[in-house]
Design an enzyme around this catalytic site. Structure first.
Site, PDB file in Angstrom:
ATOM      1  N   ILE A  18      -3.538  -1.638   3.073  1.00 30.21           N
ATOM      2  CA  ILE A  18      -3.804  -0.997   1.785  1.00 30.21           C
ATOM      3  C   ILE A  18      -4.823  -1.791   0.964  1.00 30.21           C
ATOM      4  O   ILE A  18      -5.701  -1.221   0.311  1.00 30.21           O
ATOM      5  CB  ILE A  18      -2.473  -0.834   1.001  1.00 30.21           C
ATOM      6  N   ASP A  60      -4.637 -18.324  -0.651  1.00 29.54           N
ATOM      7  CA  ASP A  60      -3.201 -18.090  -0.514  1.00 29.54           C
ATOM      8  C   ASP A  60      -2.639 -17.911  -1.925  1.00 29.54           C
ATOM      9  O   ASP A  60      -2.744 -18.819  -2.763  1.00 29.54           O
ATOM     10  CB  ASP A  60      -2.571 -19.309   0.185  1.00 29.54           C
ATOM     11  N   TYR A 149      12.900  -8.406   0.166  1.00 31.57           N
ATOM     12  CA  TYR A 149      11.755  -7.559  -0.202  1.00 31.57           C
ATOM     13  C   TYR A 149      12.065  -6.698  -1.423  1.00 31.57           C
ATOM     14  O   TYR A 149      11.276  -6.658  -2.372  1.00 31.57           O
ATOM     15  CB  TYR A 149      11.385  -6.690   0.998  1.00 31.57           C
ATOM     16  N   LYS A 153      10.380  -6.870  -5.148  1.00 31.69           N
ATOM     17  CA  LYS A 153       9.619  -5.742  -5.691  1.00 31.69           C
ATOM     18  C   LYS A 153      10.229  -5.264  -7.015  1.00 31.69           C
ATOM     19  O   LYS A 153       9.500  -4.871  -7.936  1.00 31.69           O
ATOM     20  CB  LYS A 153       9.543  -4.605  -4.668  1.00 31.69           C
TER      21      LYS A 153
HETATM   22  N1  LIG Z   1       2.559  -0.047   3.736  1.00 31.31           N
HETATM   23  C1  LIG Z   1       3.602   0.381   3.068  1.00 31.31           C
HETATM   24  O1  LIG Z   1       4.341   1.249   3.534  1.00 31.31           O
HETATM   25  C2  LIG Z   1       3.929  -0.162   1.707  1.00 31.31           C
HETATM   26  C3  LIG Z   1       4.932   0.498   0.957  1.00 31.31           C
HETATM   27  C4  LIG Z   1       5.272  -0.022  -0.286  1.00 31.31           C
HETATM   28  C5  LIG Z   1       4.605  -1.129  -0.782  1.00 31.31           C
HETATM   29  N2  LIG Z   1       3.631  -1.756  -0.031  1.00 31.31           N
HETATM   30  C6  LIG Z   1       2.993  -2.932  -0.608  1.00 31.31           C
HETATM   31  O2  LIG Z   1       1.594  -2.792  -0.533  1.00 31.31           O
HETATM   32  C7  LIG Z   1       0.979  -4.077  -0.382  1.00 31.31           C
HETATM   33  C8  LIG Z   1       0.047  -4.056   0.827  1.00 31.31           C
HETATM   34  O3  LIG Z   1       0.827  -3.810   1.987  1.00 31.31           O
HETATM   35  P1  LIG Z   1       0.190  -3.397   3.392  1.00 31.31           P
HETATM   36  O4  LIG Z   1       1.043  -2.319   3.942  1.00 31.31           O
HETATM   37  O5  LIG Z   1      -1.269  -3.189   3.284  1.00 31.31           O
HETATM   38  O6  LIG Z   1       0.539  -4.721   4.232  1.00 31.31           O
HETATM   39  P2  LIG Z   1      -0.359  -5.579   5.225  1.00 31.31           P
HETATM   40  O7  LIG Z   1       0.579  -6.500   5.919  1.00 31.31           O
HETATM   41  O8  LIG Z   1      -1.224  -4.692   6.067  1.00 31.31           O
HETATM   42  O9  LIG Z   1      -1.311  -6.378   4.247  1.00 31.31           O
HETATM   43  C9  LIG Z   1      -0.857  -7.419   3.443  1.00 31.31           C
HETATM   44  C10 LIG Z   1      -1.952  -8.458   3.335  1.00 31.31           C
HETATM   45  O10 LIG Z   1      -1.481  -9.540   2.529  1.00 31.31           O
HETATM   46  C11 LIG Z   1      -1.935 -10.739   3.132  1.00 31.31           C
HETATM   47  N3  LIG Z   1      -1.113 -11.873   2.710  1.00 31.31           N
HETATM   48  C12 LIG Z   1       0.143 -12.204   3.115  1.00 31.31           C
HETATM   49  N4  LIG Z   1       0.540 -13.334   2.537  1.00 31.31           N
HETATM   50  C13 LIG Z   1      -0.473 -13.735   1.723  1.00 31.31           C
HETATM   51  C14 LIG Z   1      -0.660 -14.829   0.859  1.00 31.31           C
HETATM   52  N5  LIG Z   1       0.294 -15.784   0.711  1.00 31.31           N
HETATM   53  N6  LIG Z   1      -1.821 -14.938   0.164  1.00 31.31           N
HETATM   54  C15 LIG Z   1      -2.792 -13.994   0.318  1.00 31.31           C
HETATM   55  N7  LIG Z   1      -2.681 -12.933   1.146  1.00 31.31           N
HETATM   56  C16 LIG Z   1      -1.528 -12.806   1.826  1.00 31.31           C
HETATM   57  C17 LIG Z   1      -1.819 -10.476   4.636  1.00 31.31           C
HETATM   58  O11 LIG Z   1      -2.595 -11.405   5.395  1.00 31.31           O
HETATM   59  C18 LIG Z   1      -2.329  -9.050   4.711  1.00 31.31           C
HETATM   60  O12 LIG Z   1      -3.723  -8.994   4.882  1.00 31.31           O
HETATM   61  C19 LIG Z   1       2.145  -5.071  -0.250  1.00 31.31           C
HETATM   62  O13 LIG Z   1       2.401  -5.664  -1.496  1.00 31.31           O
HETATM   63  C20 LIG Z   1       3.299  -4.202   0.162  1.00 31.31           C
HETATM   64  O14 LIG Z   1       4.548  -4.764  -0.186  1.00 31.31           O
HETATM   65  C21 LIG Z   1       3.302  -1.286   1.186  1.00 31.31           C
END
Ligand SMILES: NC(=O)c1ccc[n+]([C@@H]2O[C@H](COP(=O)([O-])OP(=O)(O)OC[C@H]3O[C@@H](n4cnc5c(N)ncnc54)[C@H](O)[C@@H]3O)[C@@H](O)[C@H]2O)c1
Length: 261
Positions: A18, A60, A149, A153
């Protein structure tokens, strides 16, 4: 007509999923994007795709010094910060190691606080700014085996409100987006199972899973002047899922009074 004033957006976790799509939308909206991630290859690839309006950096979100120098590297305070970086450590609470609990809270909740506070100090010293946090429907309704989680959130929802109240007088708006069942990023593994996908999408009132573009559209809206009078809110972008508790319960048509005369 293009503007020659550069406006910066910081997007955390922009190397995948995302976050990468939010970065793309932000560039389209005229931002120069500082794309942060711990995944160096991921942010490099995203930046290569987006061109010179995207500047990748390995930051990070849990590392205070790295966050400070990531912001110091920008020529000015960011107009927009998107706290998108997140991790999951799923499993039953009875078996959950403390380390997994702490790590999930550290990245998801503490990281959101740390980057927001550090950016908001700069925004407050400039003309204000805007912060959008990625919460989740998991922070609005309990999901078994979500580990820390959901609590993290839910914490983001309250942190969003608190930051909004504390920083409104500095011209900083703070809102959150709570994505629902999104077929992208960390949920790709869930939807690799056809049957799971069919059942999950069948529970969504709008009848489909969400996309990363659905989330990015909401994030960029909350970050824009169109949401200029909105602060402290969490916008569920979930096709109606979180409001659907009563929608699937049977109720005989015979109890309806409308249309019976
Ligand atoms: N995909 C879903 O279904 C969904 C649903 C609800 C909420 N979200 C939220 O959306 C956001 C993006 O999720 P996503 O699905 O793209 O996940 P993803 O795992 O594809 O991407 C998350 C990114 O965060 C990076 N990351 C992790 N730890 C980190 C740190 N300490 N510092 C910097 N970067 C870091 C990872 O390397 C990765 O690139 C998250 O906050 C997630 O909780 C996602």
């Amino acid at each position: 007509m293009g503007s020659d004033v550069t406006k910066w957006a910081v997007v955390t976790g922009a190397g995948n999923g995302i976050g990468a799509v939010i970065a793309r939308h932000a560039v389209k909206e005229g931002y120069t994007v500082a794309a942060w991630d711990v995944d160096a290859e991921g942010v490099k690839a995203v930046a290569a795709d987006l061109g010179e309006a995207c500047v990748p950096a390995v930051v990070d979100v849990t590392d205070e010094a790295a966050v400070e120098s990531g912001l110091d590297a920008l020529p000015q305070a960011p107009e927009l910060l998107v706290n998108n970086a997140g991790i999951v450590r799923f499993g039953p609470l009875l078996d959950l190691p403390l380390e997994d609990w702490e790590q999930a809270l550290r990245v998801n909740l503490t990281g959101t606080f740390l980057v927001s506070r550090t950016a908001a100090r700069r925004m407050a010293a400039a003309d204000g700014g805007c912060i959008v946090n990625l919460a989740s429907v998991n922070g609005l309704a309990a999901a078994p085996r979500a580990g820390a989680y959901s609590s993290g959130k839910a914490g983001i929802v309250m942190l969003t409100e608190q930051m909004a109240m504390e920083w409104a007088s500095h011209g900083i708006r703070v809102n959150a987006v709570a994505p629902g069942l999104i077929h992208a990023g960390m949920s790709d593994a869930i939807y690799a199972d056809e049957e799971v996908r069919r059942v999950r999408q069948g529970r969504v009132p709008l009848g489909r899973l969400g996309s990363a573009d659905d989330i990015a559209n909401a994030v960029l809206f909350l970050g824009s002047d169109k949401a200029g009078y909105v602060t402290g809110q969490t916008l569920a972008v979930d096709g109606g899922l979180i409001k659907s508790t009563l929608a699937s319960l049977p109720r005989p048509k015979s109890v309806d009074s409308v249309g019976t005369d």
